[in-house]
Design a protein around this motif. Structure first.
Motif, short mmCIF file in Angstrom:
data_model
loop_
_atom_site.label_atom_id
_atom_site.label_comp_id
_atom_site.label_asym_id
_atom_site.label_seq_id
_atom_site.Cartn_x
_atom_site.Cartn_y
_atom_site.Cartn_z
N ASN A 117 12.41 7.59 3.97
CA ASN A 117 12.27 7.18 5.37
C ASN A 117 11.24 6.06 5.51
OD1 ASN A 117 14.16 9.01 6.29
ND2 ASN A 117 12.65 10.61 6.73
N ALA A 118 10.12 6.19 4.80
CA ALA A 118 9.10 5.14 4.85
C ALA A 118 9.66 3.83 4.30
CB ALA A 118 7.87 5.57 4.04
N THR B 122 6.49 17.22 -0.24
CA THR B 122 6.74 17.09 -1.67
C THR B 122 8.20 17.27 -2.03
OG1 THR B 122 6.18 19.44 -1.94
CG2 THR B 122 4.42 17.84 -2.28
N GLY B 123 9.03 17.42 -1.04
CA GLY B 123 10.47 17.45 -1.30
C GLY B 123 10.97 18.78 -1.81
N VAL C 260 0.83 -1.21 0.00
CA VAL C 260 0.00 0.00 0.00
C VAL C 260 0.86 1.26 0.00
CG1 VAL C 260 -1.59 1.38 1.39
CG2 VAL C 260 -2.03 -1.05 1.04
N VAL C 261 1.83 1.31 0.90
CA VAL C 261 2.65 2.52 1.05
C VAL C 261 3.42 2.83 -0.23
CG1 VAL C 261 4.55 3.59 2.31
CG2 VAL C 261 2.84 2.25 3.54
N LEU C 262 4.08 1.82 -0.79
CA LEU C 262 4.89 2.08 -1.98
C LEU C 262 4.01 2.40 -3.18
CD1 LEU C 262 7.72 -0.59 -1.65
CD2 LEU C 262 7.60 1.75 -0.80
N ARG C 263 2.84 1.79 -3.26
CA ARG C 263 1.92 2.11 -4.35
C ARG C 263 1.48 3.56 -4.27
NH1 ARG C 263 0.78 0.96 -9.49
NH2 ARG C 263 -1.42 1.23 -9.98
N ILE C 264 1.17 4.04 -3.07
CA ILE C 264 0.74 5.43 -2.89
C ILE C 264 1.89 6.39 -3.17
CG2 ILE C 264 0.00 7.11 -1.15
CD1 ILE C 264 -1.77 4.92 0.03
N GLU D 265 6.40 10.53 -4.88
CA GLU D 265 7.11 10.92 -3.67
C GLU D 265 8.18 9.91 -3.27
OE1 GLU D 265 3.35 13.31 -1.62
OE2 GLU D 265 4.04 11.40 -0.79
N MET D 266 8.50 8.98 -4.16
CA MET D 266 9.46 7.94 -3.81
C MET D 266 10.84 8.51 -3.50
SD MET D 266 9.54 4.72 -3.27
CE MET D 266 8.11 4.14 -4.18
N GLU D 267 11.24 9.55 -4.21
CA GLU D 267 12.58 10.12 -4.03
C GLU D 267 12.64 11.20 -2.97
OE1 GLU D 267 15.36 8.99 -5.35
OE2 GLU D 267 14.19 7.40 -6.27
N THR D 268 11.49 11.56 -2.39
CA THR D 268 11.51 12.57 -1.34
C THR D 268 12.02 11.96 -0.04
OG1 THR D 268 9.24 12.09 -0.66
CG2 THR D 268 9.54 13.73 -2.39
#
Length: 396
Positions: free
Chosen positions: A141-142, A381-382, A123-127, A133-136
């Motif tokens: 951290n997540a 949003t980084g 769920v987390v990685l899909r969102i 936001e994967m690179e933020t």
């Protein structure tokens, strides 16, 4: 025929829910509920869907491994480890307080504490992917905490096996320890190596079909290796993804396997929907609603307060807590283990399944609301300065 109906169901339900801008995770889970035994029972035996869905989780971790920054991940290892351990201990303590008044045995307290302490990688990685936001920093951290959770699932299973009175084999413990050590050494080697060259590099770039089979071989080969050592297969797939990322051939593999990842991951979420028993939930709506609310609030606060220990701004801390507030897919494994060993009875097991499934279903809504309530969206949003982005590394 079953998969034709599932495909049409995803298209039809997806069309309606995308009109109100719902994420794909919600579409897949609701499709599973409608096709499952609680509504139409069209899906019937879900064992095949469960097996294919587990492949989706493995492929997801393979893709994430290709996309993460290994230096950033290693730089934040203290936060990831500390955050995970605090989450587990605080969850067990919270359940102990409840169990104290209800006279629960220690084994049940530890089981439920472990169950609610694990977040959903899928769920987390899909969102994070959908929100770019994967690179933020919040995404990194997540991801770090999720990976530590995947590793700690092994000692959790050992502890539950011991508390149930089951026999713990020294051979299994040694094998798992050796496997964990090998993974750590391999990741350190990748980090120090910087960039590597895969065999048949030129052929892979020019031959689409060979790319598919080579990527499959790497992904499930590493998954099989970690499975052999008694570790998470998804963890092995993640390491394989990091290997591909180090070779700088990520793009060609990404295009080759992306459609397969979408299909298998969708089946995983559909299998979660199939587990939801609407009649049981309705008959126990008060208890289940209370537990779902407690899980979301408790997990959100624990993670947020841990992030504040590392001087992460409140807005980002709260959002990170929301991302990790649901109960994860590996908690199904712990619940089944506890049920099979007699630690929990049938009613408790059904409650666990219901609460896990509902937190997965409601998680996108909780995250969406939490992101709007966060007081510093520029951090999420980084868009903060590089000085703020490196805050954790400085404090580590």
């Amino acid at each position: 025929m079953k998969f034709v109906i599932i495909s049409l169901g995803v298209v039809g339900i997806g069309f309606l829910l995308r009109l109100i801008k719902q994420p794909h995770v919600i579409i897949y889970i609701i499709t599973g509920v409608i096709l499952g035994p609680s509504v139409t029972n069209i899906a019937g035996d879900s064992s095949l869907i469960d097996q294919l869905g587990s492949l989706g989780l493995v492929l997801l971790l393979f893709f994430i491994g290709m996309e993460i920054s290994l230096p950033k991940l290693i730089a934040n290892w203290k936060f990831s480890l500390t955050g995970t351990l605090i989450q587990i201990l605080a969850s067990v303590f919270a359940i102990w307080i409840i169990g104290y008044f209800l006279d629960w045995p220690l084994a049940r307290v530890v089981t439920l504490g472990f169950v609610i302490s694990l977040s959903s990688t899928a769920v987390v990685l899909r969102i994070l992917e959908e929100r770019n936001e994967m690179e933020t920093r919040v995404g990194q951290n997540a991801l770090g905490i999720l990976l530590v959770q995947d590793v700690l699932i092994v000692p959790m299973m050992i502890i539950l096996g011991y508390m149930s009175g089951g026999e713990i084999h020294a051979k299994d413990v040694v094998l798992q320890s050796v496997g964990a050590l090998l993974i750590i050494l391999f990741v350190i080697w990748l980090y120090k190596k910087g960039e590597i060259k895969l065999p048949f590099d030129k052929l892979l770039k020019n031959d689409h079909e060979i790319q598919v089979f080579f990527a499959f071989g790497l992904c499930f080969g590493f998954a099989a290796i970690t499975g052999f050592f008694g570790l998470s297969t998804a963890l092995g797939a993640f390491v394989a993804g990091m290997l591909v990322a180090s070779s700088k051939t990520t793009e060609c593999f990404h295009h080759s396997l992306y459609p397969l990842k979408v299909i298998f991951l969708a089946l995983f979420f559909i299998s979660v929907g199939l587990l939801i028993d609407l009649e049981f939930i309705w008959n126990n709506i008060g208890l289940i609603s209370l537990l779902v609310g407690v899980v979301f609030i408790t997990n959100n606060l624990i993670t947020a307060l841990t992030a504040r220990m590392y001087k992460i701004p409140w807005g980002e801390s709260f959002y990170l807590g929301a991302l990790l507030s649901q109960i994860g897919e590996f908690s199904f494994v712990l619940g089944a283990l506890a049920y099979g060993s007699g630690i929990i009875a049938d009613f408790a097991y059904q409650v666990i399944i219901s609460v896990i499934s509902l937190t997965l279903l409601l998680s996108p809504f909780w995250i969406k609301v939490s992101s709007r309530l966060s007081r510093d969206k520029r951090v999420i949003t980084g868009k903060k300065s590089n000085e703020l982005q490196s805050n954790i590394s400085d404090n580590s």
